[in-house]
Design a protein around this motif. Structure first.
Motif, PDB file in Angstrom:
ATOM      1  N   ASP A 130      72.801  53.152  95.797  1.00  0.00           N
ATOM      2  CA  ASP A 130      71.641  54.030  95.584  1.00  0.00           C
ATOM      3  C   ASP A 130      71.031  53.811  94.208  1.00  0.00           C
ATOM      4  OD1 ASP A 130      71.764  55.202  98.107  1.00  0.00           O
ATOM      5  OD2 ASP A 130      73.235  56.688  97.442  1.00  0.00           O
ATOM      6  N   ARG A 131      70.981  52.578  93.780  1.00  0.00           N
ATOM      7  CA  ARG A 131      70.349  52.211  92.510  1.00  0.00           C
ATOM      8  C   ARG A 131      69.255  51.171  92.779  1.00  0.00           C
ATOM      9  NH1 ARG A 131      73.342  55.798  91.651  1.00  0.00           N
ATOM     10  NH2 ARG A 131      74.546  56.275  89.751  1.00  0.00           N
ATOM     11  N   LEU A 132      68.337  51.525  93.671  1.00  0.00           N
ATOM     12  CA  LEU A 132      67.276  50.586  94.043  1.00  0.00           C
ATOM     13  C   LEU A 132      66.434  50.188  92.846  1.00  0.00           C
ATOM     14  CD1 LEU A 132      65.652  49.031  96.159  1.00  0.00           C
ATOM     15  CD2 LEU A 132      64.393  51.143  96.653  1.00  0.00           C
ATOM     16  N   GLY A 133      66.099  51.149  91.988  1.00  0.00           N
ATOM     17  CA  GLY A 133      65.295  50.841  90.807  1.00  0.00           C
ATOM     18  C   GLY A 133      66.001  49.899  89.852  1.00  0.00           C
ATOM     19  N   VAL A 134      67.295  50.130  89.635  1.00  0.00           N
ATOM     20  CA  VAL A 134      68.069  49.251  88.745  1.00  0.00           C
ATOM     21  C   VAL A 134      68.152  47.851  89.330  1.00  0.00           C
ATOM     22  CG1 VAL A 134      70.343  48.868  87.716  1.00  0.00           C
ATOM     23  CG2 VAL A 134      69.404  51.179  87.815  1.00  0.00           C
ATOM     24  N   ALA A 135      68.439  47.766  90.638  1.00  0.00           N
ATOM     25  CA  ALA A 135      68.532  46.453  91.277  1.00  0.00           C
ATOM     26  C   ALA A 135      67.207  45.709  91.198  1.00  0.00           C
ATOM     27  CB  ALA A 135      68.966  46.615  92.731  1.00  0.00           C
ATOM     28  N   SER A 136      66.095  46.411  91.401  1.00  0.00           N
ATOM     29  CA  SER A 136      64.782  45.767  91.333  1.00  0.00           C
ATOM     30  C   SER A 136      64.488  45.270  89.928  1.00  0.00           C
ATOM     31  CB  SER A 136      63.704  46.746  91.784  1.00  0.00           C
ATOM     32  OG  SER A 136      63.934  47.184  93.107  1.00  0.00           O
TER      33      SER A 136
END
Length: 464
Positions: A130-136
């Motif tokens: 649930d870290r989509l922003g970090v992964a992006s």
């Protein structure tokens, strides 16, 4: 907003990859670029061969796991990833003895495969925490590092080895940044539990990854056959640039949609009623089909103009002669690999995926060999490959049809109309500048209409 940011990050990656190809093709001689292109394509194939099974397993199993189970699965994934890396280094080193490429290029290609595989696996676990922003953000950082490293290496010495070393450095920076920014929770497990997880991964992931490897082999086969005919010439380099350039927008766009939407589709398939699952998959199919149709029109309409400005003069004719046919091929190839396979992945029909991929490889190989033997041009040979891929798509649609997740055909028809309109703009000259500005405005309006009609902006925001 996080989902929109993720989509924008993937667009940025695509732009950075395109710029890298143009930059390296300018900075390297045609023969060196041909070696660079072949080594990079081979490294991608090896990366898929050794790590795709873990990517697919992680995406399928982690997306539906609870927090405690996910921590255990991550430990098993990372352990399997390191094992795959070791096997790739040993096996690739032995196989390289039969290669005609220089030893340095082979070693760098193997290194890029290992680094990319491990980095992609780590970024996947970040996304599924649930870290989509970090992964992006990490993906965008790596894309920047790859662009800077590859261009700097090519500019420094003008050799394929230096450019590949720069790309390897970009992957190293991405992996180190990921480990520094976010440590994904893991739970160390017993050897018996880890082996049980590996068995589950292998049962589904290896077959599914085998299908990906076969699909990825198709463009490599095209490259080998047609470059074998053209040789390390300007025409051959132009065709290589077309293959390298035009696969990336389709791949990145579909990867963005999968990253944003597919985990939710998996959760609904596992936990929600069938009606909800079908609706979620239908929305994802609409998103994928309509956006790639518009993208295809944009490539046909604008890439020739851009190519005249940025493709090296000695490679320009070869690029312009094959680019439209290559774009159509990659459009079909992407949907065979990514869209028609969604339902089989959900239902874990991995064997079917392998059969479909093998069917595409066999039919494409047959028609392209026949085309080159008959003396057809590279553009016509790629057109034959597109026809074979389309036939494979039609033969592979059984599970999707039974799942009944049909896109709205009126929306698809509107996307087709927009793609035809945008593609036809290629016949309009770009000078004076007002003509180019007008073409861009028309393309933007057509794209916005399709996006509004499909509610794709809200889909990216809500992920519904």
């Amino acid at each position: 907003m996080t989902r929109l940011f993720a989509m924008a990050g993937y667009v940025y990656q695509s732009a950075a990859a395109i710029i890298l190809i143009f930059a390296v093709s300018h900075l390297l001689p045609a023969a060196a670029y041909t070696n660079f292109s072949l080594a990079l394509a081979s490294s991608q194939l090896l990366c898929v061969l050794m790590f795709e099974w873990l990517q697919l397993s992680g995406l399928r199993f982690l997306a539906a796991a609870n927090e405690d189970e996910a921590a255990r699965l991550r430990w098993s994934l990372f352990a399997a990833g390191l094992s795959s890396a070791g096997a790739l280094i040993v096996g690739g080193s032995c196989a390289s003895l039969a290669s005609v490429l220089p030893t340095g290029i082979i070693a760098l290609g193997l290194g890029i495969s290992v680094l990319q595989g491990l980095t992609d696996l780590y970024f996947l676990t970040v996304r599924l925490s649930d870290r989509l922003g970090v992964a992006s953000s990490l993906l965008a950082l790596r894309a920047t590092a790859l662009l800077a490293g590859g261009a700097l290496g090519a500019a420094t010495s003008g050799t394929a080895e230096a450019a590949l070393l720069g790309i390897a450095s970009g992957h190293v920076l991405g992996l180190l940044a990921g480990m520094a920014v976010y440590r994904t929770p893991v739970e160390r497990t017993s050897l018996q539990t880890m082996l049980a997880d590996w068995k589950s991964f292998a049962r589904y992931g290896m077959l599914a990854a085998g299908a990906s490897v076969i699909h990825l082999s198709v463009p490599v086969l095209l490259r080998i056959i047609i470059i074998g005919r053209l040789g390390a010439t300007g025409a051959g380099a132009g065709f290589s640039i077309a293959l390298d350039l035009l696969q990336r927008p389709f791949w990145v766009l579909n990867a963005a949609i999968h990253t944003v939407s597919y985990p939710d589709v998996v959760k609904e398939f596992e936990r929600r009623p069938v009606v909800k699952s079908v609706e979620s998959a239908r929305r994802m199919f609409e998103f994928m089909v309509c956006t790639t149709l518009v993208l295809l029109g944009g490539l046909v309409g604008f890439i020739p103009d851009a190519a005249r400005m940025v493709v090296p003069r000695e490679s320009l004719d070869g690029f312009l002669a094959t680019a439209p046919a290559v774009a159509v091929f990659y459009f079909l190839h992407t949907h065979l690999q990514a869209t028609a396979a969604v339902v089989p992945h959900l239902e874990k029909l991995a064997t079917r995926l392998v059969v479909v991929a093998a069917g595409q490889l066999a039919t494409v190989a047959a028609v392209v060999f026949a085309a080159t033997w008959a003396g057809l041009s590279p553009r016509q040979a790629v057109g034959c490959a597109s026809v074979a891929t389309l036939a494979t798509i039609l033969a592979a649609l059984g599970p999707t049809l039974r799942f009944d997740a049909f896109p709205r055909w009126s929306l698809v028809a509107q996307a087709v109309a927009a793609a035809v309109l945008i593609g036809s703009l290629g016949a309009i000259p770009t000078e004076p500048a007002a003509w180019l500005a007008g073409k861009i405005v028309i393309a933007a309006i057509a794209t916005a209409i399709v996006g509004w009609r499909g509610d794709f902006l809200m889909l990216a925001r809500r992920g519904r």
